[in-house]
Design a protein around this motif. Structure first.
Motif, PDB file in Angstrom:
ATOM      1  N   ILE A  57       1.073  -1.187   0.048  1.00 19.72           N
ATOM      2  CA  ILE A  57      -0.086  -0.270  -0.049  1.00 19.72           C
ATOM      3  C   ILE A  57       0.778   1.548   0.224  1.00 19.72           C
ATOM      4  O   ILE A  57       0.721   2.332  -0.337  1.00 19.72           O
ATOM      5  N   SER A  58       1.925   1.442   0.916  1.00 20.66           N
ATOM      6  CA  SER A  58       2.554   2.556   1.014  1.00 20.66           C
ATOM      7  C   SER A  58       3.611   2.121  -0.476  1.00 20.66           C
ATOM      8  O   SER A  58       3.760   3.887  -0.743  1.00 20.66           O
ATOM      9  N   ALA A  59       4.437   1.643  -0.747  1.00 21.61           N
ATOM     10  CA  ALA A  59       4.532   1.697  -2.520  1.00 21.61           C
ATOM     11  C   ALA A  59       3.625   2.155  -3.288  1.00 21.61           C
ATOM     12  O   ALA A  59       4.054   2.941  -3.859  1.00 21.61           O
ATOM     13  N   GLY A  60       2.597   1.260  -3.073  1.00 22.43           N
ATOM     14  CA  GLY A  60       1.768   1.231  -4.517  1.00 22.43           C
ATOM     15  C   GLY A  60       0.724   3.321  -4.166  1.00 22.43           C
ATOM     16  O   GLY A  60       0.246   3.839  -5.863  1.00 22.43           O
ATOM     17  N   MET A  61       0.870   4.073  -2.871  1.00 21.94           N
ATOM     18  CA  MET A  61      -0.348   4.893  -3.253  1.00 21.94           C
ATOM     19  C   MET A  61       1.485   6.241  -3.468  1.00 21.94           C
ATOM     20  O   MET A  61       0.616   7.773  -2.451  1.00 21.94           O
ATOM     21  N   ALA A  62       2.843   6.017  -3.256  1.00 21.16           N
ATOM     22  CA  ALA A  62       3.889   6.150  -3.265  1.00 21.16           C
ATOM     23  C   ALA A  62       3.049   7.816  -4.395  1.00 21.16           C
ATOM     24  O   ALA A  62       2.607   7.008  -5.484  1.00 21.16           O
TER      25      ALA A  62
END
Length: 155
Positions: free
Chosen positions: A126-131
């Motif tokens: 999620i952190s990577a995808g929403m970065a």
């Protein structure tokens, strides 16, 4: 100026614009899909995120000429769900994510793309995808929780 045919939200549209016009401006100014927002103009904030052939992309960084030449299908926030009932949109409301709301269309489009590729994302996913989607109001914890909830709704 040139005439281009582009497919947005499942419909073919003719636009008469300069070939180097960013897709963002064709979507907003020529077609009237104003849910996609202008943020920074350099692809860094994510407010202009749309789906290009199902992948989250920054519409300020793509030209109409390029999109038309590839026959890409564009989906804006208006095309994500006719009634606003996509699981990501529902989760956004459930978690009261928007504060000012300006970035939310881009956030939702990024989350929907993430979940279509990774149906059960980890916190790191999620952190990577929403970065790269910037929320000036700082609702990142609510965004993260909403993505997790949307994942359960979609499974």
């Amino acid at each position: 100026m040139a005439n281009f045919s582009i497919s947005v939200n499942g419909k073919s549209h003719e636009v008469d614009v300069d070939p180097k016009t960013p897709l963002l401006w064709a979507i907003r100014d020529e077609l009237g899909y104003v849910g996609t927002k202008f943020g920074c103009g350099i692809g860094q904030c994510g407010a202009c995120t749309v789906h290009v052939d199902g992948v989250a992309m920054r519409s300020c960084q793509m030209t109409v000429e390029n999109i038309a030449s590839r026959n890409s299908e564009i989906t804006t926030i208006e095309g994500l769900s006719e009634n606003g009932d996509h699981p990501v949109q529902q989760a956004w409301l459930e978690h009261d994510v928007p504060q000012c709301g300006y970035c939310q269309a881009g956030q939702i489009m990024s989350a929907a793309s993430l979940l279509s590729n990774i149906p059960n994302p980890s916190d790191e996913d999620i952190s990577a995808g929403m970065a790269g989607n910037i929320c000036r109001c700082g609702t990142y914890k609510r965004i993260h929780a909403a993505v997790k909830t949307a994942a359960t709704k979609m499974s």
